[in-house]
Design a protein around this motif. Sequence first.
Motif, short mmCIF file in Angstrom:
data_model
loop_
_atom_site.label_atom_id
_atom_site.label_comp_id
_atom_site.label_asym_id
_atom_site.label_seq_id
_atom_site.Cartn_x
_atom_site.Cartn_y
_atom_site.Cartn_z
N GLY A 1 7.31 8.70 -1.14
CA GLY A 1 6.70 9.61 -2.09
C GLY A 1 7.64 10.38 -2.97
N ASP B 1 9.16 5.16 -7.99
CA ASP B 1 9.42 3.81 -8.50
C ASP B 1 8.31 2.84 -8.12
OD1 ASP B 1 11.49 3.58 -10.22
OD2 ASP B 1 13.04 3.45 -8.68
N CYS C 1 3.27 3.72 -2.50
CA CYS C 1 3.72 4.00 -1.13
C CYS C 1 2.91 5.09 -0.46
CB CYS C 1 5.21 4.34 -1.11
SG CYS C 1 5.59 5.99 -1.74
S1 FES Z 1 7.67 7.27 -4.31
FE1 FES Z 1 9.43 6.13 -3.81
S2 FES Z 1 8.55 4.21 -3.28
FE2 FES Z 1 6.85 5.42 -3.66
#
Ligand code: FES
Lengths: 97, 374
Positions: free
Chosen positions: A58, A62, A76
């Motif tokens: 989080g 990305d 994610c």
């Molecule tokens: S916020 Fe980094 S992969 Fe989801």
Amino acid sequence: MFKRLGDSGATLTLSVDGRSIRARIGDTVAAAMLAAGIDHCRTTPVSGAPRAPYCLMGACFDCLVTVDGVGNRQGCLVPVREGMTIETQLGKREAGR
Amino acid sequence: MAASDYDVAVVGGGLVGAATAWGLAREGCRVALLDEGDRAVRASRGNFALIWVQSKGLGLAPYAGWTVRSSNAWAAFAQALKEETGLDVCFQRPGGFHLALSEKELEARANVLRRLHNQPGIVDYKTEILDRSQVAKMLPDIGPEVVGGSYCPLDGHVNSLRLFRTLHTAINARGVKYLPSHRVENITKDDGEFRLTTSGGTIRAGRVALAAGNANMRLAPMVGLEAPMKPERGQIVVTERLRPFLNHPVVTVRQTDEGTVMIGDSKEDSTDPSGLTLGVSATEAERAVRLFPLLANVNVVRTWSAIRVMTQDGFPIYDESETHPGAFVLCCHSGVTLAANHALTVAPMIARGALDQTLVAPFSARRFHVQEAG
Ligand code: FES
């Protein structure tokens, strides 16, 4: 690329850019995409470079994808559900979706 | 008389001070720009970045003309900055809107424009009232509640973060001495030069231009000037980057060249820049969604509050001191809109040593005394 450590658990199906993939209940969207061998989930708003989930917790943003028509969701942080529709996030989000 | 360190000391490193310092350096002056430290309350960092003409000048007609002049000078100003720094402040002047969510609001808006327009000596600032279908041609994503609005082709905007950076890059390249952590404590005039006592030492200059925003209220009396100010707080909501959908700035909602949407224009009588009140940002956001329903599900990435520089009657102040010749004061709310005037019109006046009263006489702080006497 990534391999699952075990093979147990119930699975479900979701669609990524129109293609069906299998995921495990409890996966996040980002984990399911990585497990399915998808190498990028978005392109950046500025240069259009491809990006894949990175921190998986989080922080980095990305992993942005369009989930069921809503843009810029952090893959994610979203658990998979049966029948979910995922689309690659291309550059900037479109307001209204 | 000792040769002063600088021809002009500009006090205040915000948009007004930086634009003025740049203009003075272009005139060949040796300039020092005195600023406070990092903890200073920086109104310039919180601006909404509109170059805004419509609505300006109700109660002081020459302010409309002054604003139009700056709007018209902005393209050349932005171009000059780009040539000197390679940085693009993304000046755009597509024309801007003020939108109404009810017939009553539209009528109130039309009334303001009528009163503005009926003032003697008003310039043509080209603002018109448009009905819903006319607005929809230019802003296709308006919500069902929008009944119309006013449109002014002279309204525009810039990239607020880049403007500040560009001005500071430009003054640096022109040899202006930027002096942070030089809070001015006292100003005296001896032997024909000004001595500015600051937290960073004494600065000597032939002239002084006070451009310190709300702090001009404290500084101006040191050189026989006055700057009656009335600061207020505003709050801004910023969204994630979105594909371009809003081709014209609306007074409370604009999409930047980089895609974020800024929502703002609240006013509170507070001088605490660190406070944010959810009620205020929520009201701003709710109204923005009624104007453009597609904003409903968009993510907000930042909210902030900042203090607006505001004179007591909202109009600019430009004055030169009678008791301390060579001391000038510049105060205004619209540091972005008027930046082109400060750089290209006011700075050359200061470089020559006298304000051109044919242009700035209406903006003298003497107007406040007339009101008191009246
Ligand atoms: S916020 Fe980094 S992969 Fe989801």
